[in-house]
Motif scaffolding. Structure first.
Motif, PDB file in Angstrom:
ATOM      1  N   TYR A  91      40.653  48.642  39.383  1.00 13.41           N
ATOM      2  CA  TYR A  91      39.882  47.479  39.811  1.00 13.41           C
ATOM      3  C   TYR A  91      40.721  46.748  40.857  1.00 13.41           C
ATOM      4  CZ  TYR A  91      37.323  48.549  35.551  1.00 13.41           C
ATOM      5  OH  TYR A  91      36.604  49.194  34.573  1.00 13.41           O
ATOM      6  N   VAL A  92      40.179  46.604  42.063  1.00 14.61           N
ATOM      7  CA  VAL A  92      40.944  46.053  43.176  1.00 14.61           C
ATOM      8  C   VAL A  92      40.362  44.711  43.598  1.00 14.61           C
ATOM      9  CG1 VAL A  92      41.887  46.504  45.460  1.00 14.61           C
ATOM     10  CG2 VAL A  92      41.322  48.421  43.952  1.00 14.61           C
ATOM     11  N   VAL A  93      41.184  43.684  43.542  1.00 12.56           N
ATOM     12  CA  VAL A  93      40.783  42.355  44.003  1.00 12.56           C
ATOM     13  C   VAL A  93      41.058  42.276  45.496  1.00 12.56           C
ATOM     14  CG1 VAL A  93      41.199  39.880  43.794  1.00 12.56           C
ATOM     15  CG2 VAL A  93      41.273  41.340  41.748  1.00 12.56           C
ATOM     16  N   THR A  94      39.998  42.217  46.307  1.00 20.34           N
ATOM     17  CA  THR A  94      40.172  42.251  47.758  1.00 20.34           C
ATOM     18  C   THR A  94      38.952  41.665  48.451  1.00 20.34           C
ATOM     19  OG1 THR A  94      40.502  43.705  49.685  1.00 20.34           O
ATOM     20  CG2 THR A  94      39.265  44.614  47.827  1.00 20.34           C
ATOM     21  N   SER A  95      39.195  41.083  49.608  1.00 23.96           N
ATOM     22  CA  SER A  95      38.090  40.610  50.442  1.00 23.96           C
ATOM     23  C   SER A  95      37.942  41.466  51.683  1.00 23.96           C
ATOM     24  CB  SER A  95      38.340  39.148  50.855  1.00 23.96           C
ATOM     25  OG  SER A  95      39.552  39.040  51.593  1.00 23.96           O
ATOM     26  N   GLY A 100      37.154  52.275  47.783  1.00 22.92           N
ATOM     27  CA  GLY A 100      38.465  52.801  47.451  1.00 22.92           C
ATOM     28  C   GLY A 100      38.487  54.316  47.534  1.00 22.92           C
ATOM     29  N   SER A 101      39.605  54.853  47.990  1.00 27.07           N
ATOM     30  CA  SER A 101      39.758  56.301  48.114  1.00 27.07           C
ATOM     31  C   SER A 101      40.369  56.924  46.866  1.00 27.07           C
ATOM     32  CB  SER A 101      40.646  56.617  49.320  1.00 27.07           C
ATOM     33  OG  SER A 101      41.932  56.020  49.164  1.00 27.07           O
ATOM     34  N   ILE A 107      35.702  47.873  43.540  1.00 25.25           N
ATOM     35  CA  ILE A 107      36.133  46.751  44.368  1.00 25.25           C
ATOM     36  C   ILE A 107      35.602  45.456  43.763  1.00 25.25           C
ATOM     37  CG2 ILE A 107      36.037  45.708  46.659  1.00 25.25           C
ATOM     38  CD1 ILE A 107      37.624  48.312  46.557  1.00 25.25           C
ATOM     39  N   LEU A 108      36.508  44.498  43.556  1.00 21.27           N
ATOM     40  CA  LEU A 108      36.130  43.186  43.023  1.00 21.27           C
ATOM     41  C   LEU A 108      36.153  42.165  44.152  1.00 21.27           C
ATOM     42  CD1 LEU A 108      38.233  43.090  39.722  1.00 21.27           C
ATOM     43  CD2 LEU A 108      35.886  43.875  40.030  1.00 21.27           C
ATOM     44  N   VAL A 116      37.890  38.588  37.352  1.00 24.82           N
ATOM     45  CA  VAL A 116      38.796  39.110  36.332  1.00 24.82           C
ATOM     46  C   VAL A 116      38.419  38.566  34.959  1.00 24.82           C
ATOM     47  CG1 VAL A 116      41.201  39.186  35.540  1.00 24.82           C
ATOM     48  CG2 VAL A 116      40.664  39.489  37.965  1.00 24.82           C
ATOM     49  N   GLY A 117      37.960  37.317  34.914  1.00 25.72           N
ATOM     50  CA  GLY A 117      37.491  36.755  33.653  1.00 25.72           C
ATOM     51  C   GLY A 117      36.352  37.562  33.065  1.00 25.72           C
TER      52      GLY A 117
END
Length: 208
Positions: A91-95, A100-101, A107-108, A116-117
């Motif tokens: 799980y990736v926190v990104t703007s 994702g590869s 993608i979060l 995340v909550g």
């Protein structure tokens, strides 16, 4: 799920580039690879056991991109981490990332505290943060981190990105496990207890 922040750090708190000089050279960092000389059998065993508790990895973009570049290239069948790292949900926190590869990846987007909550509310064991110090700091400040696991290497390197170097309110922790390896790495586990307690010393009022 519990949110667990797992980090390798030096005695002066640097968490950047533990695995090799080229792992993370951002911001001109040239002192990577500081953990490797101190790794031993107990270190590998315990950190492998920590990883076995994960039902998912929670990562910031920078760490995700580095891991996605490196972990799929490790082909040693006896490596105790590779299969788990590559197969666990990420799980990736990104703007900025669109996809994702390093599969399976989700993608979060949006507010990390909220996203995340929502993940934390799902059933499961541990959602582990590896690297991603900025994300870990933000979630610790928001009260979303349940457990902090540290492997502290007996070295001081003087520069680099530091873990827990943030202006957020003080966070309280309670030590629940501790161990030391033959090569002097401290293996520490803390539980988050909310705000850091404070008190006033009422004993001797002056030291001579």
């Amino acid at each position: 799920m519990k949110v667990v922040l797992t980090e390798f750090v030096t005695l002066d708190g640097v968490s950047q580039g533990p695995g090799s000089p080229s792992e993370d050279t951002s911001d001109g960092f040239t002192r990577g690879g500081w953990l490797v000389p101190h790794m031993d059998e107990l270190f590998v065993q315990r950190t492998s056991e920590w990883l076995d508790l994960a039902d998912g990895l929670l990562l910031g973009r920078r760490t995700y991109e580095a891991f996605a570049r490196d972990w799929p290239q490790i082909t040693d069948p006896d490596d105790p981490f590779t299969e788990r790292m590559n197969s666990l949900p990420k799980y990736v926190v990104t703007s900025t990332l669109r996809e994702g590869s390093w599969k399976p990846t989700t993608i979060l987007r949006g507010d990390p505290v909220q996203t995340v909550g929502e993940l934390k509310a799902r059933p499961g064991r541990e959602l582990q943060i590896h690297g991603s110090a900025r994300l870990g700091n933000a979630l610790l400040a928001a009260g979303l981190v349940d457990t902090l696991r540290l492997a502290v290497a007996p070295t001081v390197i003087g520069s680099g990105r530091r873990l827990l170097d943030h202006p957020s309110p003080p966070a309280g922790l309670r030590l629940v496990q501790h161990e030391v390896t033959v090569n002097g790495v401290l293996l520490l586990q803390y539980e988050a207890i909310g705000a850091a307690p404070v008190a006033e010393y009422e004993g001797v009022t002056a030291f001579v």
